[in-house]
Design a protein around this motif. Structure first.
Motif, mmCIF file in Angstrom:
data_model
loop_
_atom_site.group_PDB
_atom_site.id
_atom_site.type_symbol
_atom_site.label_atom_id
_atom_site.label_comp_id
_atom_site.label_asym_id
_atom_site.label_seq_id
_atom_site.Cartn_x
_atom_site.Cartn_y
_atom_site.Cartn_z
ATOM 1 N N GLN A 54 0.824 -1.211 0.000
ATOM 2 C CA GLN A 54 0.000 0.000 0.000
ATOM 3 C C GLN A 54 0.863 1.269 0.000
ATOM 4 O O GLN A 54 0.350 2.370 0.145
ATOM 5 N N LYS A 55 2.181 1.071 -0.110
ATOM 6 C CA LYS A 55 3.145 2.184 -0.177
ATOM 7 C C LYS A 55 3.175 3.025 1.100
ATOM 8 O O LYS A 55 3.386 4.231 1.058
ATOM 9 N N VAL A 56 2.942 2.369 2.221
ATOM 10 C CA VAL A 56 3.057 3.037 3.522
ATOM 11 C C VAL A 56 4.445 2.699 4.068
ATOM 12 O O VAL A 56 4.792 1.527 4.209
ATOM 13 N N MET A 57 5.220 3.721 4.339
ATOM 14 C CA MET A 57 6.604 3.559 4.777
ATOM 15 C C MET A 57 6.671 3.225 6.266
ATOM 16 O O MET A 57 6.070 3.926 7.083
ATOM 17 N N PRO A 58 7.404 2.172 6.624
ATOM 18 C CA PRO A 58 7.587 1.870 8.051
ATOM 19 C C PRO A 58 8.330 3.006 8.755
ATOM 20 O O PRO A 58 9.193 3.653 8.166
ATOM 21 N N ASN A 59 7.979 3.219 10.017
ATOM 22 C CA ASN A 59 8.672 4.231 10.826
ATOM 23 C C ASN A 59 9.296 3.538 12.033
ATOM 24 O O ASN A 59 9.339 2.309 12.106
ATOM 25 N N ALA A 60 9.782 4.314 12.986
ATOM 26 C CA ALA A 60 10.453 3.749 14.159
ATOM 27 C C ALA A 60 9.530 2.819 14.944
ATOM 28 O O ALA A 60 9.973 1.771 15.444
ATOM 29 N N VAL A 61 8.265 3.172 15.059
ATOM 30 C CA VAL A 61 7.310 2.319 15.787
ATOM 31 C C VAL A 61 7.155 0.976 15.076
ATOM 32 O O VAL A 61 7.117 -0.080 15.714
ATOM 33 N N THR A 62 7.095 1.016 13.752
ATOM 34 C CA THR A 62 6.981 -0.217 12.969
ATOM 35 C C THR A 62 8.174 -1.126 13.234
ATOM 36 O O THR A 62 8.006 -2.318 13.532
ATOM 37 N N ILE A 63 9.370 -0.562 13.122
ATOM 38 C CA ILE A 63 10.589 -1.357 13.293
ATOM 39 C C ILE A 63 10.676 -1.906 14.720
ATOM 40 O O ILE A 63 10.975 -3.091 14.918
ATOM 41 N N ALA A 64 10.403 -1.067 15.707
ATOM 42 C CA ALA A 64 10.456 -1.513 17.108
ATOM 43 C C ALA A 64 9.427 -2.607 17.379
ATOM 44 O O ALA A 64 9.626 -3.440 18.265
#
Length: 191
Positions: A54-64
């Protein structure tokens, strides 16, 4: 909210019906975090794929939220890919990402990488210190855990009850009964 309460299927229904056309980073992160917290690792990676499609970029919360899933399935490869992604996108300067990296590397048995992640953490707090102390404990490195605990206190970072349990646990794993008593005395004076 539903996922945190263990009602992950209810969270899925809401995600799939109410938010089908308005999924922003926060919505995706809530589902990824919910799956991770409920140890549904297959779903974690499926929802990540959907998020990226869906072209939503992961952010710090995603990675954590993703890194604990890597350690629970024993995937060093994917964990390193996420670490690389976080470096390329300047997310590795986030204290939550750093703590999750330290935890993942420790649980995957690569204490040197955990130490490197700890050293590179620009803003250390009680969580990052406690996570590294736990990592040392998991690897039977009680003396390093105690040393790091004292360094933490020396820098003015207040240990909490979880830190104290981590130090005692590390000493116990390493058979350091005398150091456990010393740590307790040092901990109780500072708290």
């Amino acid at each position: 909210m539903y996922a945190k309460c263990g009602l992950i299927r209810t969270a899925e229904q809401i995600f799939n019906i109410d938010y089908v056309n308005v999924r922003d980073q926060a919505i995706w992160n809530a589902m990824i975090s919910g799956y991770t917290q409920n140890e549904l690792t297959e779903e974690v990676f499926l929802i990540l794929r959907q998020m990226l499609e869906q072209k939503v970029m992961p952010n710090a919360v995603t990675i954590a939220s993703l890194l604990p899933a890597c350690s629970s399935i024993g995937s060093m490869s994917f964990g390193k890919q996420l670490h690389g992604f976080s470096v390329r996108n300047f997310l590795d300067k986030n204290v939550f990402v750093d703590s999750a990296l330290i935890d993942m590397y420790s649980k995957l048995g690569v204490i040197r990488d955990a130490e490197n992640a700890f050293r590179r953490t620009p803003e250390k707090n009680s969580v990052t210190y406690t996570t590294m102390i736990l990592g040392y404990g998991q690897h039977g490195m009680g003396e390093r855990a105690v040393s790091l605990f004292h360094s933490m206190k020396g820098l003015g970072i207040k240990p909490d009850a979880i830190t104290f349990v981590a130090v005692l646990s590390a000493c116990s794993y390493a058979g350091l009964v005398i150091l456990s008593a010393c740590s307790y005395a040092g901990f109780s004076k500072q708290s």
